[in-house]
Design an enzyme around this catalytic site. Structure first.
Site, PDB file in Angstrom:
ATOM      1  N   ASP A   1       9.086 -12.057 -10.436  1.00  0.00           N
ATOM      2  CA  ASP A   1       8.879 -10.785 -11.126  1.00  0.00           C
ATOM      3  C   ASP A   1      10.233 -10.288 -11.618  1.00  0.00           C
ATOM      4  OD1 ASP A   1       8.794  -7.820 -11.414  1.00  0.00           O
ATOM      5  OD2 ASP A   1       6.696  -8.098 -10.853  1.00  0.00           O
TER       6      ASP A   1
ATOM      7  N   THR B   1      -7.272  -7.302 -12.461  1.00  0.00           N
ATOM      8  CA  THR B   1      -7.835  -7.760 -13.731  1.00  0.00           C
ATOM      9  C   THR B   1      -6.779  -8.405 -14.629  1.00  0.00           C
ATOM     10  OG1 THR B   1      -7.409  -5.658 -14.870  1.00  0.00           O
ATOM     11  CG2 THR B   1      -9.481  -5.858 -13.648  1.00  0.00           C
TER      12      THR B   1
ATOM     13  N   ASP C   1      11.294  -6.686 -10.496  1.00  0.00           N
ATOM     14  CA  ASP C   1      11.711  -6.615  -9.097  1.00  0.00           C
ATOM     15  C   ASP C   1      13.092  -7.218  -8.902  1.00  0.00           C
ATOM     16  OD1 ASP C   1       9.430  -5.327  -8.220  1.00  0.00           O
ATOM     17  OD2 ASP C   1       8.380  -7.175  -7.714  1.00  0.00           O
TER      18      ASP C   1
ATOM     19  N   ARG D   1       0.396  -3.438 -15.543  1.00  0.00           N
ATOM     20  CA  ARG D   1      -0.666  -4.426 -15.411  1.00  0.00           C
ATOM     21  C   ARG D   1      -1.477  -4.193 -14.154  1.00  0.00           C
ATOM     22  NH1 ARG D   1       0.404 -10.916 -15.070  1.00  0.00           N
ATOM     23  NH2 ARG D   1       1.312 -10.317 -13.077  1.00  0.00           N
TER      24      ARG D   1
END
Length: 212
Positions: free
Chosen positions: A200, A108, A203, A104
């Site tokens: 995340d 954006t 992570d 990703r």
């Protein structure tokens, strides 16, 4: 919403609470993600076809059931989806495995495919896409599109935590798939993270960023 299921089993909810905690260790996070994936697979495979087989027991013979049809295909979205793979394969050890890499753009929020490798004859198989987080829905949509282009006709998507925005976007684009999640959270924040979410997932699975 048709074809959308929140799997609210008590064991799943208990383990999801553990991994939401920012102080959950990497090891415990991985273990719980595997366990949740295992439990969700149990729910998502309720409609798998069965066929009759004859078996010899210690007391005689019997006609029993086993899974029928072609072996299913499990497709983790790299890299976080790998955290769910062992749990799904614990329940479906003969499944074939494909991979799709989605990255990703942090500005954006638009995902880009950087890797794809799938088994052949997807049209004859049940495909299960796995990714812990369904946030904006962009990566999920691209993964479904990539598989449909290669012939997949029956697709299920398993996530641990989903945002309403991602659910609505994915199901509007692909109403024929089946979507399962352990939790439907409140919303996305300004940078596309699920709130309250669990941070995340990649992570936290691999210890690449300190969440504290």
């Amino acid at each position: 919403m048709k074809n959308f299921t929140v799997v609210d089993h008590p064991l799943i909810q208990h383990k999801l609470t553990i991994i939401r905690d920012k102080d959950c260790s990497t090891n415990q996070f991985r273990q719980c993600v595997t366990e949740i994936a295992r439990l969700m697979t149990y729910e998502a495979t309720r409609d798998f076809p069965l066929e009759d087989v004859s078996v010899t027991t210690p007391m005689g013979t019997a006609t029993e059931k086993k899974l029928g049809g072609k072996k299913p295909v499990v497709v983790p979205i790299l890299r976080a989806g790998m955290g769910m793979l062992d749990g799904v394969l614990d329940m479906l050890p003969s499944a074939r495995v494909g991979f799709i890499g989605m990255q990703r753009d942090e500005e954006t929020l638009i995902p880009e495919e950087y890797y794809a490798k799938f088994p052949k004859k997807l049209g004859d198989r049940q495909v299960i896409i796995i990714d812990p987080m369904l946030a904006t829905g962009g990566s999920a949509m691209m993964a479904v599109e990539a598989l449909k282009k290669r012939g997949a006709k029956r697709i299920k998507f398993l996530s641990l935590v989903a945002a309403p925005e991602g659910v609505n976007k994915l199901m509007a684009a692909h109403p024929d798939i089946e979507l399962y999640t352990a939790a439907l959270d409140d919303h996305l924040n300004e940078i596309g993270y699920i709130v309250p979410g669990l941070g995340d997932a990649g992570d936290r699975l691999y210890g690449t960023v300190d969440v504290n």
